[in-house]
Design a protein around this motif. Structure first.
Motif, PDB file in Angstrom:
ATOM      1  N   LYS A 141      41.251  48.305  45.219  1.00 16.81           N
ATOM      2  CA  LYS A 141      41.241  48.582  43.777  1.00 16.81           C
ATOM      3  C   LYS A 141      41.590  47.356  42.932  1.00 16.81           C
ATOM      4  CE  LYS A 141      42.304  53.524  44.186  1.00 16.81           C
ATOM      5  NZ  LYS A 141      42.060  53.594  45.647  1.00 16.81           N
ATOM      6  N   ILE A 142      41.943  46.241  43.592  1.00 15.37           N
ATOM      7  CA  ILE A 142      42.272  45.019  42.854  1.00 15.37           C
ATOM      8  C   ILE A 142      40.995  44.457  42.252  1.00 15.37           C
ATOM      9  CG2 ILE A 142      43.096  42.641  43.056  1.00 15.37           C
ATOM     10  CD1 ILE A 142      44.915  43.597  45.355  1.00 15.37           C
ATOM     11  N   ASP A 143      40.945  44.349  40.935  1.00 15.01           N
ATOM     12  CA  ASP A 143      39.734  43.831  40.289  1.00 15.01           C
ATOM     13  C   ASP A 143      39.930  42.475  39.641  1.00 15.01           C
ATOM     14  OD1 ASP A 143      41.328  44.819  38.274  1.00 15.01           O
ATOM     15  OD2 ASP A 143      39.896  46.309  37.572  1.00 15.01           O
ATOM     16  N   ALA A 144      41.117  41.862  39.816  1.00 10.19           N
ATOM     17  CA  ALA A 144      41.342  40.497  39.328  1.00 10.19           C
ATOM     18  C   ALA A 144      42.374  39.828  40.226  1.00 10.19           C
ATOM     19  CB  ALA A 144      41.834  40.502  37.884  1.00 10.19           C
ATOM     20  N   ILE A 145      42.057  38.626  40.677  1.00 10.08           N
ATOM     21  CA  ILE A 145      43.008  37.834  41.458  1.00 10.08           C
ATOM     22  C   ILE A 145      43.176  36.473  40.780  1.00 10.08           C
ATOM     23  CG2 ILE A 145      43.499  36.665  43.644  1.00 10.08           C
ATOM     24  CD1 ILE A 145      42.151  38.888  45.119  1.00 10.08           C
ATOM     25  N   VAL A 203      39.927  29.757  46.146  1.00  9.03           N
ATOM     26  CA  VAL A 203      41.157  30.303  46.724  1.00  9.03           C
ATOM     27  C   VAL A 203      41.298  31.802  46.456  1.00  9.03           C
ATOM     28  CG1 VAL A 203      43.674  30.187  46.714  1.00  9.03           C
ATOM     29  CG2 VAL A 203      42.322  28.075  46.727  1.00  9.03           C
ATOM     30  N   PRO A 204      41.064  32.304  45.231  1.00 10.22           N
ATOM     31  CA  PRO A 204      41.164  33.756  45.025  1.00 10.22           C
ATOM     32  C   PRO A 204      40.233  34.548  45.937  1.00 10.22           C
ATOM     33  CG  PRO A 204      41.124  32.626  42.913  1.00 10.22           C
ATOM     34  CD  PRO A 204      40.805  31.596  43.950  1.00 10.22           C
ATOM     35  N   GLN A 258      37.703  43.169  46.557  1.00  8.99           N
ATOM     36  CA  GLN A 258      36.462  42.687  45.959  1.00  8.99           C
ATOM     37  C   GLN A 258      36.645  42.555  44.444  1.00  8.99           C
ATOM     38  OE1 GLN A 258      33.636  45.653  47.452  1.00  8.99           O
ATOM     39  NE2 GLN A 258      32.909  44.142  48.957  1.00  8.99           N
ATOM     40  N   PRO A 259      37.452  41.583  44.012  1.00  4.67           N
ATOM     41  CA  PRO A 259      37.736  41.443  42.573  1.00  4.67           C
ATOM     42  C   PRO A 259      36.519  40.969  41.794  1.00  4.67           C
ATOM     43  CG  PRO A 259      38.618  39.581  43.780  1.00  4.67           C
ATOM     44  CD  PRO A 259      38.124  40.550  44.815  1.00  4.67           C
ATOM     45  N   GLN A 260      36.444  41.420  40.566  1.00  6.03           N
ATOM     46  CA  GLN A 260      35.391  40.962  39.664  1.00  6.03           C
ATOM     47  C   GLN A 260      35.810  39.703  38.916  1.00  6.03           C
ATOM     48  OE1 GLN A 260      32.340  42.634  39.677  1.00  6.03           O
ATOM     49  NE2 GLN A 260      33.449  43.542  41.403  1.00  6.03           N
TER      50      GLN A 260
END
Length: 793
Positions: A57-61, A88-89, A99-101
């Motif tokens: 659910k992670i959408d930003a790193i 790196v992210p 699968q961050p956007q």
């Protein structure tokens, strides 16, 4: 404020994690920086809920830039011999199964973790994403151990996902002059800031060393109880203040015991979301931590600060964050103040009105000297520790102060488990106030005597090596920077054995560096006064006197007369001699061979890593030379590229052969025409034509150059020097005194933008020409119908 009254968009921290490993750990994994960041991220997910429930659910790193990447790209292989991910992210996401956007790679600065928490919260509140990860890792200890054992590791990875790469920004904190004077590394700049504070307080070296020991000893005790700390060695105040074999001096007044420890294997992570998302995911409310107030401000360049021993931006950052949180510092129970060097902590204490022995303590980790300084990522660890303490003490307030550069960038955050509605904190008005502060008068070219405002003695493992001073000129009060002369033991010992604050020093430029000594004799011995007479020979330049004409030939045809610093210095000395010799009336400068006049800086030589410098009078000793009073003709044979073209533009008259080509080609190699080419070309030819050449770097042939108007004569191929000689003969028919005074008048009127103002001003040159012997001789020769016999007076 009750939890029920907080809107669903309110951002919160829900998970934190940090990991570490040591070379002698039984389960040592030899993790890369990316591995450490990813491991910490897994801990943060588990802290909030679980990796399985949250990673997807992670959408930003956001990843904090590693030390290896905190340099220009061409230099990174030296810092990262085992490679690093191109994204790196994305590399962290792959390890998590995320699968961050949005993927962000931070700039290089120690304030970035706290600054990015503020940005992430703003974007969460705006609905740009729902679940964000901030992480970072460093494995300097593993890298050094592997290199020492000649082991090859593979840390490089390729990922195709989009990346918001914000690049390294460390160079923006240093001016070119700071680089020239070795004010490059934190270990050379922070000591100068420390000594300036000591001067303001009027403390002796011994008293200040004791103060540093008293400040840092409690940090050491906190590190001893921190399982992730890189050093468990106990340090009491006396041991920190005492220089010895186990506590050698790095740069006065900093022994190794107070300097940030970079040999670490550390990773950290924070997971952030909104109240609404946390509820939907079922994350327990006792995990939630709110950002109540925050700030981010940049300080002026080091040499532009009125007080080197303090930071207005730091003070403003703390004031704003507390104000936004609607609390006083007395209401804050937990503090972590960035501690790369004691001055960073002292400056914060001065700004906050706190004592070094504040009972709350000043660090949650143990500080950068004992816990460890993982590059740009230290404050992430401080935030992890703060979140854990706030959860254990509901309703309490905590504050993290982060610092980057040389007390250059500052970010502060105030946190609590107490719910608070989100509000955006804008630092722009405070930044405008800082930017508008007056800067002290400064000179890059100090001469004569001055007094030391601050100093440091740089040491290596064998002892003291060099002194760097910041001082004020006695005559003008201007601030300056200067370095000691290698081999000047008298000056070195004066600063080692005695307090250098207030010491009187004299200075002189040598090979692009301001050098100083404590006596005129030592300065003259180490940096002899340059001669203002022409030498019989030079290494890189040929000179020939032809009566009152001086011919100067750049003699490096094997590299198309490209210039190295020593060649620039020789030309500078030659033009000094030309201006000082009354028997020389006209100079011609050309290049050896037929292929090139000059192709600018020798880029191949520069690429070897050798030190490059420029005389104060500019490229070729000419492009920044002010108030010239004698004419110089440039004879262009072949290429005049980059700095070579800038020399031509700086000359009074230009003769080019039919094969000549001109270009300000710097933009094609990542540079700019900084030796006057931009200013002169846009004034000597129409702007649109000039900007075309400047932005494209295109070559212009001799015919086009004549039509554009930046050359005076066009010569047949190979005949530029001969035509220049003929032009010089024409100049010799005129009064050299009148030519000199005409140029003097032009120099004086250059300050006027208005033509009306320029022509209405009274010039001394007019009085001088009226009263000159050449004026009388000229009128008499005209009346007697003979050639005048000029005396140049």
């Amino acid at each position: 404020m009750s939890l029920k009254s907080v809107s669903d968009q309110t951002p919160i921290v829900i998970g934190v994690g940090q990991v570490s490993e040591r070379l002698d750990d039984a389960d040592y994994h030899q993790w890369s920086p990316t591995d450490l960041a990813a491991q910490a991220a897994k801990v943060a997910c588990a802290d909030a809920l679980s990796v399985e429930q949250l990673a997807g659910k992670i959408d930003a790193i956001y990843a904090i830039r590693t030390v290896a990447d905190s340099a220009p790209a061409p230099l990174r292989p030296q810092r990262a011999p085992f490679g690093s991910p191109n994204n790196v992210p994305a590399a962290v996401a792959e390890r998590l199964g995320a699968q961050p956007q949005v993927a962000v790679y931070s700039p290089a600065c120690g304030d970035e973790p706290q600054k990015l928490v503020g940005e992430i919260c703003e974007r969460l509140f705006a609905g740009e994403f729902r679940l964000a990860l901030l992480c970072g890792g460093e494995a300097a200890s593993t890298q050094r151990a592997a290199q020492a054992s000649q082991q090859t590791l593979s840390w490089a990875e390729e990922h195709g996902q989009p990346l918001d790469d914000r690049h390294w920004n460390v160079g923006a904190m240093r001016t070119k002059h700071m680089n020239d004077q070795s004010l490059i590394m934190p270990t050379t700049v922070y000591p100068l800031l420390e000594q300036a504070r000591r001067k303001r307080l009027g403390l002796s070296r011994e008293a200040y060393a004791a103060k540093m020991g008293e400040l840092m000893a409690p940090f050491s005790r906190v590190a001893q109880s921190n399982p992730h700390a890189s050093s468990k060695k106990p340090w009491n105040a006396e041991a920190i203040a005492t220089v010895g074999p186990d506590n050698r001096m790095i740069a006065d007044p900093h022994p190794i015991s107070v300097v940030a420890r970079d040999q670490v294997n550390l990773g950290s992570a924070l997971l952030l979301t909104t109240v609404g998302t946390a509820r939907a995911l079922g994350i327990s409310e006792d995990k939630w931590v709110y950002l109540h107030g925050y700030s981010a401000l940049d300080e002026r360049h080091v040499l532009e600060r009125q007080d080197l021993g303090s930071s207005t931006a730091m003070a403003q950052a703390y004031e704003q964050a507390l104000q936004e949180a609607d609390v006083t510092v007395a209401q804050v129970r937990y503090l972590d103040i960035y501690s790369c060097f004691p001055i960073a902590v002292f400056a914060a204490l001065d700004a906050l009105g706190l004592a070094a022995d504040d009972p709350r303590g000043l660090t949650l980790t143990g500080g950068l000297a004992y816990f460890g300084g993982p590059g740009n990522n230290y404050s992430s660890h401080a935030l992890v520790e703060l979140v854990q303490r706030l959860r254990a003490d509901p309703g309490s307030m905590g504050m993290v102060g982060a610092n980057g550069g040389f007390l250059s960038t500052h970010a502060v955050g105030v946190y609590s488990t107490t719910p608070r509605e989100w509000h955006h904190c804008d630092s722009s008005s405070r930044q405008a106030y800082i930017d508008a502060l007056p800067a002290p008068a400064f000179t890059i070219d100090p001469k004569g005597w001055g007094r030391v405002e601050s100093y440091t003695v740089l040491h290596d493992k064998t002892g003291p090596q060099e002194v760097i001073v910041i001082g004020l000129l006695e005559g003008t009060g201007e601030r300056f920077v200067a370095n000691s002369i290698k081999g000047d033991t008298q000056t070195l010992l004066a600063f080692v054995e005695n307090d250098g604050l207030g010491q009187r020093v004299c200075m002189r430029l040598n090979q692009g560096i301001n050098r100083f000594a404590i006596s005129q004799q030592a300065l003259d011995k180490g940096v002899p006064v340059p001669s203002i007479k022409l030498q019989s020979s030079y290494e890189h330049v040929l000179v020939e006197r032809r009566g009152p004409v001086l011919e100067i030939t750049i003699n490096r045809p094997e590299v198309n007369n490209a210039m190295i610093p020593e060649a620039n210095d020789e030309l500078d000395q030659i033009f000094n001699a030309y201006e000082a010799d009354n028997s020389l009336w006209v100079a011609i400068i050309t290049g050896a061979g037929q292929k090139a006049f000059c192709t600018g800086n020798d880029l191949k030589a520069a690429s070897t890593g050798r030190r490059m410098w420029m005389p104060r009078n500019g490229f070729g000793g000419l492009t920044a030379r002010q108030n010239r009073e004698k004419p110089i003709i440039c004879a262009v044979n072949g290429y005049a590229m980059g700095g070579g073209f800038e020399i031509a533009l700086a000359c009074d008259l230009v003769v080019a052969d039919s094969e000549a080509q001109f270009a300000l080609s710097e933009v094609r190699v990542g540079l700019l025409a900084g030796a006057g080419g931009l200013q002169r070309l846009t004034r000597q030819i129409p702007y649109k034509q000039a900007i075309d050449m400047i932005l494209t770097g295109r070559r212009v042939g001799a015919e086009e150059a004549r039509s554009l108007g930046f050359i005076n004569r066009l010569a047949p191929a190979g005949q530029a020097l001969q035509v220049a000689r003929e032009l010089a003969e024409v100049l010799l028919e005129a009064s050299p005194n009148s030519i000199r005074l005409s140029k003097q008048l032009l120099n004086e009127q250059a300050q006027f933008a208005s033509e009306n103002d320029a022509v209405r001003t009274t010039y001394k040159a007019i009085d001088r020409v009226v009263n000159s012997e050449d004026r009388i001789e000229g009128t008499m020769a005209f009346a007697q119908k003979r050639k005048p016999l000029w005396k140049n007076r």
